[in-house]
Write an enzyme that holds these catalytic residues in place. Sequence first.
Site, mmCIF file in Angstrom:
data_model
loop_
_atom_site.group_PDB
_atom_site.id
_atom_site.type_symbol
_atom_site.label_atom_id
_atom_site.label_comp_id
_atom_site.label_asym_id
_atom_site.label_seq_id
_atom_site.Cartn_x
_atom_site.Cartn_y
_atom_site.Cartn_z
ATOM 1 N N ARG A 73 -6.888 -16.844 50.041
ATOM 2 C CA ARG A 73 -7.136 -16.065 48.826
ATOM 3 C C ARG A 73 -8.608 -16.149 48.442
ATOM 4 O O ARG A 73 -9.238 -15.140 48.144
ATOM 5 C CB ARG A 73 -6.251 -16.580 47.697
ATOM 6 C CG ARG A 73 -4.917 -15.882 47.571
ATOM 7 C CD ARG A 73 -4.077 -15.910 48.847
ATOM 8 N NE ARG A 73 -2.765 -15.331 48.635
ATOM 9 C CZ ARG A 73 -1.715 -16.037 48.226
ATOM 10 N NH1 ARG A 73 -1.812 -17.343 47.992
ATOM 11 N NH2 ARG A 73 -0.560 -15.436 48.049
ATOM 12 N N GLU A 90 8.489 -14.827 50.523
ATOM 13 C CA GLU A 90 8.163 -13.634 49.740
ATOM 14 C C GLU A 90 7.958 -12.404 50.624
ATOM 15 O O GLU A 90 6.906 -11.778 50.640
ATOM 16 C CB GLU A 90 6.917 -13.898 48.879
ATOM 17 C CG GLU A 90 7.150 -14.994 47.844
ATOM 18 C CD GLU A 90 5.944 -15.262 46.969
ATOM 19 O OE1 GLU A 90 6.105 -15.634 45.797
ATOM 20 O OE2 GLU A 90 4.798 -15.107 47.478
ATOM 21 N N TRP A 116 9.511 -25.271 48.196
ATOM 22 C CA TRP A 116 8.512 -24.935 47.175
ATOM 23 C C TRP A 116 9.120 -24.355 45.904
ATOM 24 O O TRP A 116 8.504 -24.438 44.841
ATOM 25 C CB TRP A 116 7.488 -23.948 47.741
ATOM 26 C CG TRP A 116 7.954 -22.528 47.881
ATOM 27 C CD1 TRP A 116 8.645 -21.990 48.917
ATOM 28 C CD2 TRP A 116 7.750 -21.451 46.954
ATOM 29 N NE1 TRP A 116 8.882 -20.653 48.706
ATOM 30 C CE2 TRP A 116 8.344 -20.291 47.503
ATOM 31 C CE3 TRP A 116 7.117 -21.345 45.717
ATOM 32 C CZ2 TRP A 116 8.335 -19.051 46.871
ATOM 33 C CZ3 TRP A 116 7.109 -20.101 45.070
ATOM 34 C CH2 TRP A 116 7.701 -18.980 45.647
ATOM 35 N N TYR A 170 2.269 -28.023 42.149
ATOM 36 C CA TYR A 170 1.383 -26.890 42.380
ATOM 37 C C TYR A 170 0.158 -27.098 41.495
ATOM 38 O O TYR A 170 0.228 -26.957 40.272
ATOM 39 C CB TYR A 170 2.088 -25.573 42.029
ATOM 40 C CG TYR A 170 2.764 -24.911 43.212
ATOM 41 C CD1 TYR A 170 3.385 -25.675 44.206
ATOM 42 C CD2 TYR A 170 2.795 -23.526 43.344
ATOM 43 C CE1 TYR A 170 3.994 -25.076 45.284
ATOM 44 C CE2 TYR A 170 3.410 -22.913 44.418
ATOM 45 C CZ TYR A 170 4.010 -23.689 45.387
ATOM 46 O OH TYR A 170 4.616 -23.093 46.460
ATOM 47 N N PHE A 171 -0.966 -27.392 42.118
ATOM 48 C CA PHE A 171 -2.147 -27.784 41.350
ATOM 49 C C PHE A 171 -2.934 -26.595 40.807
ATOM 50 O O PHE A 171 -3.922 -26.793 40.102
ATOM 51 C CB PHE A 171 -3.051 -28.681 42.197
ATOM 52 C CG PHE A 171 -2.536 -30.087 42.354
ATOM 53 C CD1 PHE A 171 -1.410 -30.522 41.684
ATOM 54 C CD2 PHE A 171 -3.192 -30.985 43.183
ATOM 55 C CE1 PHE A 171 -0.938 -31.820 41.826
ATOM 56 C CE2 PHE A 171 -2.731 -32.282 43.331
ATOM 57 C CZ PHE A 171 -1.602 -32.703 42.663
ATOM 58 N N TRP A 178 -3.169 -23.413 45.431
ATOM 59 C CA TRP A 178 -3.326 -21.978 45.644
ATOM 60 C C TRP A 178 -4.578 -21.511 44.898
ATOM 61 O O TRP A 178 -4.903 -22.025 43.833
ATOM 62 C CB TRP A 178 -2.085 -21.236 45.162
ATOM 63 C CG TRP A 178 -0.847 -21.662 45.886
ATOM 64 C CD1 TRP A 178 0.126 -22.509 45.441
ATOM 65 C CD2 TRP A 178 -0.467 -21.292 47.216
ATOM 66 N NE1 TRP A 178 1.084 -22.679 46.396
ATOM 67 C CE2 TRP A 178 0.754 -21.943 47.500
ATOM 68 C CE3 TRP A 178 -1.032 -20.465 48.192
ATOM 69 C CZ2 TRP A 178 1.417 -21.793 48.721
ATOM 70 C CZ3 TRP A 178 -0.380 -20.317 49.398
ATOM 71 C CH2 TRP A 178 0.827 -20.973 49.660
ATOM 72 N N THR A 179 -5.261 -20.517 45.462
ATOM 73 C CA THR A 179 -6.618 -20.236 44.981
ATOM 74 C C THR A 179 -6.814 -18.825 44.437
ATOM 75 O O THR A 179 -7.939 -18.329 44.405
ATOM 76 C CB THR A 179 -7.636 -20.495 46.104
ATOM 77 O OG1 THR A 179 -7.362 -19.635 47.221
ATOM 78 C CG2 THR A 179 -7.611 -21.946 46.543
ATOM 79 N N GLU A 180 -5.748 -18.171 43.980
ATOM 80 C CA GLU A 180 -5.960 -16.852 43.388
ATOM 81 C C GLU A 180 -6.965 -16.919 42.235
ATOM 82 O O GLU A 180 -7.832 -16.052 42.100
ATOM 83 C CB GLU A 180 -4.639 -16.268 42.872
ATOM 84 C CG GLU A 180 -3.673 -15.862 43.961
ATOM 85 C CD GLU A 180 -2.654 -16.934 44.268
ATOM 86 O OE1 GLU A 180 -2.978 -18.137 44.096
ATOM 87 O OE2 GLU A 180 -1.540 -16.590 44.683
#
EC number: 3.2.1.52
Length: 563
Positions: free
Chosen positions: A156, A323, A397, A422-423, A472-474
């Site tokens: 991401r 997903e 998850w 989830y960080f 996660w990096t959104e």
Amino acid sequence: MNLAMNATGLIPAPHRAYELLDGAHYLLDAETLLHAGPGTESTARWLRATVGAATGLPLPPGEDHDNGVLLRISPEIERELGPEGYRITADGHAIRIEGGGPAGVFWGAQTFRQLLGPDAFRRAPVVTREEWAVPCGVIEDAPRFGWRGLMLDVARHFMPKGDVLAYVDLLAAHKLNVLHLHLTDDQGWRIEIRRYPRLTEVGAWRERTKFGHRASPLWDERPHGGYYTQDDIREIVAYAAERHITVVPEIDIPGHSQAAIAAYPELGNADAVDTASLGVWTTWGVNPNVLSPADTTLRFYENVLEEVLELFPGGFVHLGGDECPKEQWRASPAAQARIRELGLADEDELQNWFLGHFGRWLAERGRRLIGWDEILEGSTASALGADLAEGAAVSSWRGYAGGIAAARAGHDVVMCPKQQVYFDSRQAAGDDEPVPIGYVRTLEDVFRFEPVPPELTGAEAERVLGAQANVWTEVTEDRRRVDYQTFPRLAAFAEAVWSTLPPPPERDFTGFQERMAAHYARLDALGVDYRPPGGPRPWQRRPAPKGMVGSLGRPIDGSPPIV
């Protein structure tokens, strides 16, 4: 005298530690020798490159009968504590770091570094000091789980190679041993595949980026991208292996694949959507553009994975499997024909078949598939996940349920429930927190994380390989923001997966906080831009744009905190 280790602030807490002599220390100086027994040479190199550089001590080679720092692999410790277990004995004559295997010696060396104080975590001496003191005592320790991981989502927002290497060192400092790299997604393809150059020529770059979560009206209009060459990957893997860390690659299929389809439109469902018009996705969320179940798609990804296997020697390859919307398969005559040809009931079974193909393909090459917990779904047999290849494992998850089901079905499990680890979720509910998504999960919440669900029997619990935290990096666009989201919570996570702790809520969070006082100084020395206990620093604050909503669909400004 039993030690709680609050004075030295060891993170994660060791299994057993006690003093030999109250107040006594072993002193290291310019004459201190470093002896590396067979199999410990890489740890000796690491000590000279890190502790030697920070202290200014040369640590010249010595013999096993010399005073100094002695590294040794011990069959006795392997029998008692396992290959990752270690014992440190510091008395008036030497510091002996013994491990059940090379990894055990290395984890013991990490504890030794912590005992020297936070200045031992710098890259060069900051003070003139002739002697460095280590408290005399014995520490015996071994990990609770074999899989102690962190996932970095470099798809991401791309993380340059130097930042990935820095995170390898941070994992090692916390005795974590798995780095899961999320290398491909709708928003970018981050690994060079020489047979298919357009994957990086096209798929590694997007025109612009949604600023904040997907409901935000804001955009960063700058192009974003980047990728790792195969030599970059070899360097990362080798650097991690020197630190006893396994790198697990993730190549996401059949969903989260728009970057690949943008590069090679024939991979998509061209009879249901104009795949030639698709670019690398610029926003976030669940994408409808998924891979076609054609034979040519299977061959394409087999060719991709052949190159991936050459670069990553570890036993597991993560293939995503999460997903995956089915609308395009329902609309695609080719996909419907495939369902009929295979005798499948529906599109869910088609996804199961797709992943099952690659699970068997990996198994034939001595590797194991691991995927998100959706890979259990769509089985054509009565038993959940029965169509998965032998040895396939599940990353749970969406909570604990997938892991419980997988363990009961005979599959190994890595616990990474989004509600706990989830960080990208916020660390506090304050208005000053950076762009908020998901849940509020504090340092204490992570400290009380328990990877093994109480519903499992003893035999089923043995299927839990361990756990990992996911970054996660959104909304986490660079290294400083990743640091902020990850630390100090990674220290609490490391404690949960390494130390043998009482079950929540009996865990001693007050004692952990006391030890963290010393650990914050180590993070400062390492240059980690962590979240301070009192809240974000001025440059770390970034309230959500007015009117923006979080991932749970609730307004952010003026609303109650997301839970």
